[in-house]
Design a protein around this motif. Structure first.
Motif, PDB file in Angstrom:
ATOM      1  N   HIS A 239       1.351  -1.080  -3.293  1.00 48.36           N
ATOM      2  CA  HIS A 239       0.133  -0.865  -4.090  1.00 48.36           C
ATOM      3  C   HIS A 239      -1.039  -1.592  -3.437  1.00 48.36           C
ATOM      4  CE1 HIS A 239       1.508  -4.829  -5.277  1.00 48.36           C
ATOM      5  NE2 HIS A 239       0.256  -5.094  -5.619  1.00 48.36           N
TER       6      HIS A 239
ATOM      7  N   HIS B  41       0.399  -3.521  -0.080  1.00 48.38           N
ATOM      8  CA  HIS B  41       1.429  -4.546   0.082  1.00 48.38           C
ATOM      9  C   HIS B  41       2.527  -4.318  -0.936  1.00 48.38           C
ATOM     10  CE1 HIS B  41      -1.742  -5.957  -2.636  1.00 48.38           C
ATOM     11  NE2 HIS B  41      -0.825  -6.665  -3.267  1.00 48.38           N
TER      12      HIS B  41
ATOM     13  N   ASP C 161      -4.450  -3.961  -4.793  1.00 52.72           N
ATOM     14  CA  ASP C 161      -4.917  -4.640  -6.010  1.00 52.72           C
ATOM     15  C   ASP C 161      -6.265  -4.027  -6.419  1.00 52.72           C
ATOM     16  OD1 ASP C 161      -2.642  -6.158  -5.825  1.00 52.72           O
ATOM     17  OD2 ASP C 161      -3.636  -7.909  -4.957  1.00 52.72           O
TER      18      ASP C 161
HETATM   19 FE   LIG Z   1      -0.687  -6.999  -5.350  1.00 54.77          FE
END
Ligand SMILES: [Fe+2]
Ligand SMILES: O=C(O)CCC(=O)C(=O)O
Length: 350
Positions: A206, A262, A208
């Motif tokens: 994903h 990540h 952030d």
């Molecule tokens: Fe993350």
């Protein structure tokens, strides 16, 4: 490269270490030196180790101690503070509550968490004008976690100034919108799993959602996608935080700084990690800054409202919010982005 071309990360095999001690200097020239090393690292990797941050070791030790004690409790005790009972999206997040990261619903991510946000205005400000953070009974937990939250908020202010200088913008470009941000601190506990296989997911891939994340991990397991689409391990480096660029920094810089994908994998030993997701005030309109947009170009980054972006992504991932949404108690803000709309993968597709 024209300044308007989107950045593509290098095929890095390890993360750079950036020392930000000079960002605390009274001398602008010195702050600019630190900012230029931030700029280089972000363009090359989107992920870096942060040194010279001035966070006291005692704050970190106290945090680890109270969090370990908290997660030792039985499930019933932890569920007394279930996140679905709060008004501001704070509290205990049991395994399986989040449906986004794990692609296999039969095999939810091997983690539980406790989420902390500010009292109102929070992430839920559209629906709850007045809401308070849900805390477990243990007063030591609240004291240590709040102290760490406040220290992260202050560090995020220094870094927002650093990123503004790094992008050659006025130093207060971001901090003028940093008064009561709905920034979240997550306390994550990954279960120990000595038999863990390479494919066992702690957190699936994903980006952030916020501007950047200040992460404190306690064991290896984090992996970052490099510019050649290879997953690179992020080992621990003593006294360093890990910083990564999120969706909204990609948005304001029109792709100069790219959100980095990540994931966490193959956690054999018990692991804790503490990401602080650095956001600006809820109502901040986040649009590409004109300096980064070619006059001929139609930017692919439509303006978004900072808090609405966080809310939209959160409603799409938490079970209790999906249920509230089905009952009409919350609804997705207008022009919500679908999940995974940012980062290298989205740029390559789009
Ligand atoms: Fe993350
Ligand atoms: O646990 C980690 O190291 C990373 C956590 C993470 O990526 C997240 O919570 O967004």
């Amino acid at each position: 490269m024209s300044v308007f071309e989107k950045t593509v990360h290098k095929a890095f095999t390890e993360l750079p270490i950036v020392d930000i001690s000079l960002l605390f200097s009274d001398d602008l020239n010195k702050r600019e030196i630190a900012a230029s090393s931030l700029d280089k690292a972000v363009r090359e990797t989107g992920f870096l180790y942060l040194k010279g941050h001035q966070i006291a070791p005692s704050l970190i030790n106290d945090l680890k101690e109270v969090v370990k004690e908290y997660f030792k409790q039985d499930q019933n005790s932890k569920m007394k503070n279930y996140i679905g009972l709060s008004k501001n999206h704070s509290g205990y997040v049991p395994r399986g509550e989040e449906g986004f990261y794990s692609t296999d619903s039969q095999k939810p991510d091997l983690k539980e968490a406790y989420d902390i946000g500010p009292d109102s205005p929070s992430l839920m400000a559209r629906f709850e004008k007045e809401a308070f953070t849900q805390w477990p009974k243990d007063g030591a937990f609240k004291k240590s976690v709040s102290a760490y939250y406040n220290a992260m908020l202050e560090l995020s202010r220094v870094l927002f100034q650093g990123f503004a200088l790094a992008l050659k913008l006025p130093e207060n470009t971001f901090t003028q919108y940093l008064t009561t941000p709905p920034s979240q601190l997550r306390l994550i506990h990954y279960f120990d799993n000595p038999e863990a296989e390479e494919s066992d997911s702690g957190i699936g891939a994903h980006t952030d959602y916020e501007f950047f994340t200040i992460l404190l991990p306690t064991a290896p397991g984090l992996q970052v996608l490099n510019g050649a689409n290879e997953w690179i391990n992020v080992p621990l480096v003593e006294d360093c935080f890990v910083i990564n660029i999120g969706d909204m920094m990609e948005q304001v810089s029109n792709g100069q700084y790219v959100a980095t994908s990540h994931r966490v994998r193959q956690v054999k030993e018990e692991r804790y990690s503490f990401p602080f997701f650095s956001s600006l005030d809820y109502e901040t309109v986040v649009a590409p800054i004109s300096k980064f947009v070619d006059k001929q170009e139609v930017s692919s980054y439509e303006p978004i409202i900072c808090g609405d972006h966080l809310l939209a992504q959160t409603i799409q991932t938490f079970s209790y919010l999906k249920e509230k949404s089905a009952r009409g108690e919350v609804n997705l803000p207008e022009n919500s982005r679908s999940l995974l709309s940012f980062g290298q993968a989205a740029i390559k597709e789009g």
